[in-house]
Design an enzyme around this catalytic site. Structure first.
Site, PDB file in Angstrom:
ATOM      1  N   GLU A 171     -23.541 -15.939 -16.528  1.00  0.00           N
ATOM      2  CA  GLU A 171     -22.660 -17.097 -16.727  1.00  0.00           C
ATOM      3  C   GLU A 171     -23.509 -18.341 -16.946  1.00  0.00           C
ATOM      4  O   GLU A 171     -24.450 -18.580 -16.180  1.00  0.00           O
ATOM      5  CB  GLU A 171     -21.748 -17.303 -15.512  1.00  0.00           C
ATOM      6  CG  GLU A 171     -20.687 -18.353 -15.756  1.00  0.00           C
ATOM      7  CD  GLU A 171     -19.699 -18.508 -14.608  1.00  0.00           C
ATOM      8  OE1 GLU A 171     -18.834 -19.395 -14.706  1.00  0.00           O
ATOM      9  OE2 GLU A 171     -19.804 -17.764 -13.610  1.00  0.00           O
ATOM     10  N   HIS A 195     -16.106 -17.519  -1.281  1.00  0.00           N
ATOM     11  CA  HIS A 195     -15.846 -18.032  -2.627  1.00  0.00           C
ATOM     12  C   HIS A 195     -16.085 -16.954  -3.690  1.00  0.00           C
ATOM     13  O   HIS A 195     -15.227 -16.715  -4.549  1.00  0.00           O
ATOM     14  CB  HIS A 195     -16.763 -19.239  -2.892  1.00  0.00           C
ATOM     15  CG  HIS A 195     -16.616 -19.840  -4.253  1.00  0.00           C
ATOM     16  ND1 HIS A 195     -15.823 -20.926  -4.497  1.00  0.00           N
ATOM     17  CD2 HIS A 195     -17.168 -19.497  -5.454  1.00  0.00           C
ATOM     18  CE1 HIS A 195     -15.889 -21.234  -5.788  1.00  0.00           C
ATOM     19  NE2 HIS A 195     -16.713 -20.380  -6.386  1.00  0.00           N
ATOM     20  N   GLU A 196     -17.230 -16.309  -3.614  1.00  0.00           N
ATOM     21  CA  GLU A 196     -17.545 -15.303  -4.642  1.00  0.00           C
ATOM     22  C   GLU A 196     -16.631 -14.085  -4.526  1.00  0.00           C
ATOM     23  O   GLU A 196     -16.241 -13.501  -5.538  1.00  0.00           O
ATOM     24  CB  GLU A 196     -19.019 -14.884  -4.550  1.00  0.00           C
ATOM     25  CG  GLU A 196     -20.025 -16.028  -4.641  1.00  0.00           C
ATOM     26  CD  GLU A 196     -19.821 -16.942  -5.832  1.00  0.00           C
ATOM     27  OE1 GLU A 196     -19.326 -16.476  -6.879  1.00  0.00           O
ATOM     28  OE2 GLU A 196     -20.147 -18.140  -5.731  1.00  0.00           O
TER      29      GLU A 196
END
Length: 921
Positions: free
Chosen positions: A175, A352-353
């Site tokens: 990303e 979060h991930e």
């Protein structure tokens, strides 16, 4: 998409690009004998850099790709010094694409070996710097199998994008646009495919991983020194979620049973010497999986979930499907190496991930302009998770502090952009506080406007409607509107307009009518490309506290401001109230309200909303510091501290019971970055002096109380990671900071004793943070002891660099310069660069020294780093962003450094974009 003549639509101009460097390491254009150069066509390539010059891309120009990739088969063979990547892509022409349209694949720094279509060698193609064009002369089939073979060199990949080597492993970061550095592909998030991956390497690298479930593994036929593993990810994903890890790693393993009964194997990997610091990450993962099931009804969908921690990583972590790659700084934790804050942050980032599995992976973004769709939403989800694990009030305050210190300056500067940007040159530059932090605030406003039950209904609809799709922010907003039955058209302005709105407040109480009238007015300052703003749909939570008895007479009530001005009347108010506005920080705005010190002190003592209780104290402290600052600028004198501030702080400090973490936050003065937002012209020396004076004055007035509480909290108990123990350590360390601020005879001795007796990193680092600004033998002894105790631990040594870069002494710059020559310093490790250069740039009054030497030092470092790692170089430019808010001399010196950086030959698009935008401010 905003209407063509909508005044809120920014129209940024494409800046003049830098001159490319002929000696740049990027792969040169090659002339194929199959298609002589003069005959090469120039096919249309939407959303692709068509030359070596930076090209600005616009959201309005989005088009679906002419071709889709439905299935991907990769064979990644890693050898020392080179890696071969064999790719098979099942390609389909889009139904709207005319026959004969060429296919343009993204590829960067790839050595092309061969191309085949349906098994036949392709002899005609255009192989340019960043693209491979097929079908330029003869039409491609409607469906075909495309095979390519390329060679790459991960060992030389200092950009840490694509496949690269870090310590004892190879890993990937794809990303936003790193997959094109591994193989040719349609490297854009709306192209989703199912992946099968085979990974092969020497057996000295025993760990072989990729996304999805393991199909088979074993020895390579004919070569007993090599082995392989094959994986299948049955769920379509974009290329940015692809991952491979190959290395010699240790791990810990556990199991999790989902609410549907699926048993999932959990593995957390890192280098062997780090295995004893992985348990907290594993526990955080299990908490995250359980919480997402209970709160959002989201269940995990594969048989395995891997986390791999690596030392060299540009970001914090990456949510690759089933194979998260993490920065070791956000994975490794044990009491002697990690602080309480790091324990909490690790837990939040692990969450979060993991939460991205649905908000980002199963439902992803159509294009990179929609980045906040996954990041803003997932930040909100991880904030809610951390709040449930610890303290809602403390977490909310911490998040708002970060928003104000990082995002507000961004929104006030030349890089100001909406949470959904309209254009970019380098997408890596838009992984910003605006997209993440302000984006999360926008999601929170949905939650506030709709209520928790309806918000959950909207989330369920969003996931069920768009599972397996690449969608837009408008799709999310529509799901929320459909679920709630509300018109959220105006709410889109939070996505299209940049800048921090200002909320002006007036109020009037009528004792005769027992009514309280609240008048609100909103505005938003001009930002680049957006001189005029339309009113936002703004949720404003208010409460009223009785002036006579200190009790709440109006509980939290939601007022929705949709016009420039709005009036709200509350009836049955039997006594004159004190207004508690923007409770829970219900909208990301600046507040313009006239409340005197006495009213703020009253709210600090009596407000029933924890956030506003803290906020009243911050506004009181800010007002006092700014008054001292103004006095220093005008007269060179500080004046005296108002008694109501001392009294208010004393009440907080000596009050019994309560959340000690909250108390610590209420006793902490606003930081210089936050304070600077209140100034039209920043004088960093006087701002620092004003804050130090207020801290010293409070310490002097309440010295007895600070010493008493410090002594009371010095218990010598073993380390525990509980809310109570964390609060005790936090408050004790805050008290130490005030005592050291006195600079009394025993200040240095107290800090030194605190350091030597510390049994955990939280206390040790707090003491070192005080000692580094106290020149002398105690400081040097502590620094030597800290470094020696680290025993080579990279994360602890990062802290050693950080503390010295943050020091508030005249010799800080010279010390930092010397540290760049230290044997433990390297420009190739992003964590080390951030620890030294990044922290130095954030040390406002040192970086902005009137000599300009700080500017020159950081400017030279950015220019050097740009050739190694453009992403990190570009991010270091941040301290130059508000150059126009400083005095004329500082402006000229900062402007000179930006111009110097832009003159560098071969400057990356990342650094060019930010530096050029800063100069255009």
């Amino acid at each position: 998409t905003p209407r063509p003549h909508d005044p809120t639509t920014p129209r940024p101009q494409t800046p003049k690009p830098p001159t490319p460097n002929p000696s740049s390491p990027s792969r040169p254009r090659r002339h194929r004998r199959h298609l002589p150069q003069p005959e090469r066509p120039s096919p249309k390539r939407p959303l692709v850099m068509s030359s070596s010059k930076p090209v600005e891309k616009f959201r309005k120009d989005y088009k679906t790709p002419p071709y889709w990739i439905r299935n991907v088969e990769l064979d990644v063979k890693i050898y020392d010094g080179k890696t071969r990547v064999f790719s098979k892509l099942s390609v389909e022409r889009d139904v709207k694409t005319k026959e004969g349209e060429p296919m343009v694949l993204d590829g960067e720094d790839l050595k092309l070996i061969s191309v085949k279509i349906d098994g036949k060698v392709v002899e005609e193609y255009v192989d340019e710097k960043d693209t491979l064009t097929l079908g330029a002369k003869s039409a491609l089939p409607a469906k075909f199998l495309l095979e390519t073979e390329v060679e790459i060199v991960p060992e030389k990949n200092t950009q840490l994008s694509g496949l690269y080597k870090s310590g004892s492993c190879y890993c990937t970061q794809c990303e936003a646009e790193g997959f094109r550095r591994i193989t040719y592909h349609l490297d854009r998030p709306d192209v989703m495919a199912k992946y099968k991956v085979r990974v092969e390497a020497d057996k000295k690298w025993p760990v072989l991983l990729s996304n999805g479930n393991l199909l088979e593994s074993g020895n390579v036929d004919g070569d007993s020194k090599r082995h392989f593993a094959s994986f299948e990810d049955p769920i379509p994903k974009p290329s940015y979620l692809f991952a491979v890890v190959v290395g010699d790693l240790g791990k810990i393993t556990d199991k999790f049973v989902t609410m549907g009964g699926r048993e999932v194997t959990l593995n957390v990997f890192s280098e062997h010497e780090n295995v004893d610091a992985l348990n907290h990450a594993m526990e955080s993962l299990k908490k995250s999986m359980k919480w997402d099931e209970e709160v959002f009804g989201r269940e995990y969908d594969l048989d395995v979930y891997h986390i791999v921690a690596v030392n060299d990583f540009n970001m914090g972590a990456m949510e690759n499907k089933g194979l998260n790659v993490f920065n070791t700084a956000l994975t490794l934790a044990k009491p002697e190496t990690a602080t309480d804050a790091e324990y909490m942050r690790i837990e939040g980032v692990i969450g979060h991930e993991y939460f991205h599995n649905w908000s980002g992976n199963r439902v992803t973004c159509r294009d990179w302009f929609q980045l906040t769709l996954k990041e803003g939403l997932t930040v909100f989800r991880d904030q809610q998770f951390s709040s449930d694990m610890w303290s809602h009030a403390v977490k909310r305050i911490q998040d708002v502090k970060v928003l104000r210190a990082r995002q507000f300056p961004e929104d006030a500067g030349p890089m100001s952009h909406p949470i959904r940007p309209e254009s970019y040159i380098a997408m890596d530059n838009f992984y910003t506080s605006t997209v993440y932090r302000k984006g999360a605030e926008v999601i929170r406003m949905y939650h506030t406007l709709l209520g928790e039950k309806t918000f959950r209904k909207g989330m369920d609809l969003y996931f069920s409607r768009h599972d397996g799709q690449a969608v837009t922010c408008d799709d999310y907003r529509k799901a929320m509107a459909d679920a709630s039955g509300r018109d959220l058209t105006q709410f889109e302005r939070w996505y299209t307009q940049a800048g921090t709105p200002v909320l002006k407040v007036h109020s009037q109480y009528s004792s005769e009518k027992s009514t309280y009238t609240l008048s609100l007015e909103q505005s938003c300052p001009p930002t680049p490309g957006q001189p005029k703003k339309l009113p936002f749909h703004m949720p404003v939570k208010v409460g009223l506290i009785g002036k006579e008895d200190g009790k709440e007479i109006l509980p939290s009530t939601l007022c929705e401001l949709t016009d420039v001005k709005g009036t709200f009347e509350f009836k049955g108010i039997s006594q004159e109230p004190v207004l508690s506005i923007l409770r829970g920080y219900s909208a990301p705005v600046r507040l313009d309200i006239k409340q005197g010190n006495d009213e703020l002190a009253y709210l600090m003592a009596h407000d029933t909303d924890p956030f506003n209780k803290w906020e009243a104290g911050q506004r009181l402290m800010t007002g006092v510091i700014i008054n001292v600052y103004d006095s220093l600028v005008k007269t060179g004198k500080t004046g005296t501290l108002p008694e109501n501030l001392v009294d208010a702080v004393k009440i907080v400090l000596t009050g019994e019971g309560g959340d000690l973490q909250l108390k610590s936050l209420m006793l902490t003065l606003p930081g210089e970055a936050t304070l600077s937002g209140s100034l039209s012209v920043i004088d960093p020396d006087n701002l620092h002096a004003a804050r130090e004076f207020v801290k010293y004055s409070l310490a002097k007035a309440l010295e007895k109380e600070f010493r008493s509480i410090y002594k009371k909290l010095t218990t010598g108990e073993d380390y525990k990671l509980t809310a109570e123990a964390v609060g005790q350590r936090k408050l004790r360390n805050v008290c130490l900071g005030y005592i050291v601020a006195l600079k009394s005879k025993d200040s240095t001795e107290m800090a030194s004793t605190h350091f030597k007796s510390a049994t955990n990193m939280t206390d040790k680092l707090a003491a070192l943070g005080e000692l580094v600004s106290l020149p002398g033998k105690a400081r040097e002894d502590a620094l030597k002891s800290f470094y020696d105790d680290a025993k080579g631990d990279a994360l602890v040594i990062n802290k050693w660099f950080t503390m010295q870069a943050w020091a508030s002494t005249p010799d800080t710059l010279e010390n930092v310069k010397a540290l760049t020559k230290h044997e433990s310093f390297t420009l190739k490790n992003p964590n080390r660069v951030r620890a030294l250069y990044g922290v130095f740039g954030a040390n406002m009054h040192i970086f902005h020294d009137k000599s300009g030497k700080g500017y020159e030092f950081l400017g030279d470092a950015i220019a050097e780093l740009d050739g190694l790692n453009p992403q990190i170089a570009a991010r270091l430019l941040g301290p130059f962003g508000l150059w126009k808010k400083y005095g004329t001399k500082r402006q000229e010196m900062m402007k000179s450094q930006l111009q110097k950086i832009l003159q560098k030959k071969g400057l990356s698009p990342d650094t060019f974009e930010i530096a050029s935008r800063y100069l255009k401010a």
